[in-house]
Design a protein around this motif. Structure first.
Motif, PDB file in Angstrom:
ATOM      1  N   LYS A  69     -11.134  -9.460 -18.303  1.00  0.00           N
ATOM      2  CA  LYS A  69     -10.239  -9.309 -18.113  1.00  0.00           C
ATOM      3  C   LYS A  69      -9.240  -7.606 -17.015  1.00  0.00           C
ATOM      4  O   LYS A  69      -8.048  -7.936 -16.474  1.00  0.00           O
ATOM      5  CB  LYS A  69      -8.924  -9.849 -19.037  1.00  0.00           C
ATOM      6  N   ILE A  70     -10.779  -7.867 -16.191  1.00  0.00           N
ATOM      7  CA  ILE A  70     -10.398  -6.633 -15.084  1.00  0.00           C
ATOM      8  C   ILE A  70     -10.585  -7.298 -14.325  1.00  0.00           C
ATOM      9  O   ILE A  70     -11.524  -7.523 -14.007  1.00  0.00           O
ATOM     10  CB  ILE A  70     -11.289  -5.399 -15.995  1.00  0.00           C
ATOM     11  N   LEU A  71      -9.492  -6.794 -13.181  1.00  0.00           N
ATOM     12  CA  LEU A  71      -9.315  -7.809 -11.826  1.00  0.00           C
ATOM     13  C   LEU A  71      -9.548  -6.285 -10.824  1.00  0.00           C
ATOM     14  O   LEU A  71      -8.547  -5.190 -10.885  1.00  0.00           O
ATOM     15  CB  LEU A  71      -8.012  -7.916 -11.352  1.00  0.00           C
ATOM     16  N   THR A  72     -10.339  -5.848 -10.236  1.00  0.00           N
ATOM     17  CA  THR A  72     -10.581  -5.071  -9.782  1.00  0.00           C
ATOM     18  C   THR A  72     -10.484  -5.303  -8.381  1.00  0.00           C
ATOM     19  O   THR A  72     -11.295  -6.258  -7.221  1.00  0.00           O
ATOM     20  CB  THR A  72     -11.805  -4.367  -8.967  1.00  0.00           C
ATOM     21  N   VAL A  73      -9.582  -4.688  -7.456  1.00  0.00           N
ATOM     22  CA  VAL A  73      -9.316  -5.266  -5.805  1.00  0.00           C
ATOM     23  C   VAL A  73      -9.302  -3.735  -4.708  1.00  0.00           C
ATOM     24  O   VAL A  73      -9.390  -2.889  -5.475  1.00  0.00           O
ATOM     25  CB  VAL A  73      -7.641  -4.875  -6.118  1.00  0.00           C
ATOM     26  N   THR A  74      -9.850  -4.708  -3.367  1.00  0.00           N
ATOM     27  CA  THR A  74     -10.599  -3.558  -2.452  1.00  0.00           C
ATOM     28  C   THR A  74      -9.629  -3.469  -1.276  1.00  0.00           C
ATOM     29  O   THR A  74      -9.438  -5.081  -1.531  1.00  0.00           O
ATOM     30  CB  THR A  74     -12.124  -3.665  -2.309  1.00  0.00           C
ATOM     31  N   ALA A  75      -8.972  -2.430  -0.930  1.00  0.00           N
ATOM     32  CA  ALA A  75      -8.462  -2.601   0.320  1.00  0.00           C
ATOM     33  C   ALA A  75      -8.960  -3.075   1.415  1.00  0.00           C
ATOM     34  O   ALA A  75     -10.197  -1.978   1.996  1.00  0.00           O
ATOM     35  CB  ALA A  75      -7.433  -1.501   0.668  1.00  0.00           C
ATOM     36  N   ILE A  76      -9.231  -3.848   2.329  1.00  0.00           N
ATOM     37  CA  ILE A  76     -10.586  -4.407   3.568  1.00  0.00           C
ATOM     38  C   ILE A  76      -9.709  -3.145   4.817  1.00  0.00           C
ATOM     39  O   ILE A  76     -10.237  -2.995   5.301  1.00  0.00           O
ATOM     40  CB  ILE A  76     -10.733  -5.602   3.303  1.00  0.00           C
ATOM     41  N   LYS A  77      -8.623  -3.688   5.022  1.00  0.00           N
ATOM     42  CA  LYS A  77      -7.973  -3.612   6.847  1.00  0.00           C
ATOM     43  C   LYS A  77      -6.543  -3.754   6.111  1.00  0.00           C
ATOM     44  O   LYS A  77      -5.549  -3.744   5.076  1.00  0.00           O
ATOM     45  CB  LYS A  77      -8.495  -5.077   7.492  1.00  0.00           C
ATOM     46  N   GLU A  78      -5.585  -2.397   6.920  1.00  0.00           N
ATOM     47  CA  GLU A  78      -3.909  -2.633   7.156  1.00  0.00           C
ATOM     48  C   GLU A  78      -3.530  -3.995   6.217  1.00  0.00           C
ATOM     49  O   GLU A  78      -3.423  -4.822   7.519  1.00  0.00           O
ATOM     50  CB  GLU A  78      -3.698  -1.756   7.974  1.00  0.00           C
ATOM     51  N   GLY A  79      -2.288  -3.595   6.182  1.00  0.00           N
ATOM     52  CA  GLY A  79      -1.323  -5.191   5.818  1.00  0.00           C
ATOM     53  C   GLY A  79      -0.856  -5.216   4.857  1.00  0.00           C
ATOM     54  O   GLY A  79      -1.074  -4.112   4.486  1.00  0.00           O
ATOM     55  N   LYS A  80      -0.112  -6.034   4.431  1.00  0.00           N
ATOM     56  CA  LYS A  80       0.936  -6.243   3.102  1.00  0.00           C
ATOM     57  C   LYS A  80       0.102  -7.567   2.216  1.00  0.00           C
ATOM     58  O   LYS A  80      -0.001  -8.160   2.733  1.00  0.00           O
ATOM     59  CB  LYS A  80       2.040  -6.137   3.361  1.00  0.00           C
ATOM     60  N   VAL A  81       0.362  -7.625   1.298  1.00  0.00           N
ATOM     61  CA  VAL A  81      -0.626  -8.292   1.046  1.00  0.00           C
ATOM     62  C   VAL A  81       0.004  -8.194  -0.984  1.00  0.00           C
ATOM     63  O   VAL A  81       0.093  -7.841  -1.641  1.00  0.00           O
ATOM     64  CB  VAL A  81      -1.776  -8.129   0.574  1.00  0.00           C
ATOM     65  N   THR A  82       0.141 -10.184  -1.097  1.00  0.00           N
ATOM     66  CA  THR A  82       0.792 -10.938  -2.294  1.00  0.00           C
ATOM     67  C   THR A  82      -0.485 -11.257  -3.447  1.00  0.00           C
ATOM     68  O   THR A  82      -1.010 -11.986  -2.546  1.00  0.00           O
ATOM     69  CB  THR A  82       1.932 -11.281  -2.233  1.00  0.00           C
TER      70      THR A  82
END
Length: 232
Positions: A69-82
């Motif tokens: 139940k652990i979601l790891t999110v990594t930023a790749i490039k500039e922007g806004k994400v939902t």
């Protein structure tokens, strides 16, 4: 009540209290839903209980991995994400990410007119004719974005959507023909591959009055790369 029954009674009450407390904590646990990240930073999010999760995003500026139940999110490039997570119950949860440049990317000045020869399949790439190709430069900064002396300059070429990258830096006099010092090139195939660094000989073949400079990057085991760009 004999001792054995009394002990079982106490254990039953204790177990019930622990179960109630755990359910209460899980239900009341508050998780943030809005995140601000820099490129290459990650955040771990504890998702609500579910036997399965359906995950979608509206932008490729992040990547994610789910473990339990652990979601790891990594930023790749500039922007806004939902990012939207749908539980097996049909319940939907949205998480918002605002991603800005990291310290290695800050300060690079964007230009739009250079051309590169023999970087990709021996072809010539003209920036103004190539959608999504961003060119950057900086004096006093090496190819990692770390500050150095003012005689060092860096030039970078990045395909924004894929992350394909070529960047080089060298040290010396950029106002005339000659061999520069400490030449090094960084390349990356896409956002999911590591950056590869190669030492190279960087020479200036020509500098003209119109503000153009001709570089050649020479390697021991691959073809030369020629770059024509602005003087900074």
């Amino acid at each position: 009540m004999n001792a054995a029954k009394y002990i079982r009674y106490i254990l039953t009450i204790a177990t019930a209290l622990l179960f109630f407390s755990a359910c209460k904590d899980d239900k009341n646990e508050s998780q943030p839903t809005d995140f601000i990240l820099r490129v290459n930073e990650s955040v771990s999010i504890k998702l609500p209980n579910s036997t399965s999760y359906t995950i979608t995003t509206n932008n490729s500026a992040i990547s994610y991995e789910l473990s339990g139940k652990i979601l790891t999110v990594t930023a790749i490039k500039e922007g806004k994400v939902t990012l939207t997570v749908i539980l097996d119950s049909g319940e939907s949860h949205n998480y918002s990410f605002t991603i800005s440049a990291n310290s290695y990317q800050m300060g690079f000045t964007i230009d739009s007119t250079p051309r590169i020869e023999s970087w990709i399949s021996g072809s010539t790439v003209k920036t103004e004719e190539t959608a999504g190709l961003q060119v950057s430069c900086e004096s006093g900064m090496d190819i990692t974005g770390s500050p150095t002396d003012k005689s060092t300059r860096s030039y970078g070429f990045t395909y924004v959507e894929t992350g394909k990258l070529l960047r080089f830096s060298a040290q010396g006099d950029f106002s005339q023909k000659g061999i520069l010092n400490n030449g090094i090139m960084a390349t990356r195939d896409n956002d999911n591959t590591p950056i590869q660094y190669e030492a190279c000989t960087v020479s200036i073949e020509k500098v003209n009055d119109a503000g153009k400079i001709w570089f050649t990057l020479q390697f021991t085991d691959r073809s030369d790369i020629r770059i024509v760009t602005e003087i900074f």
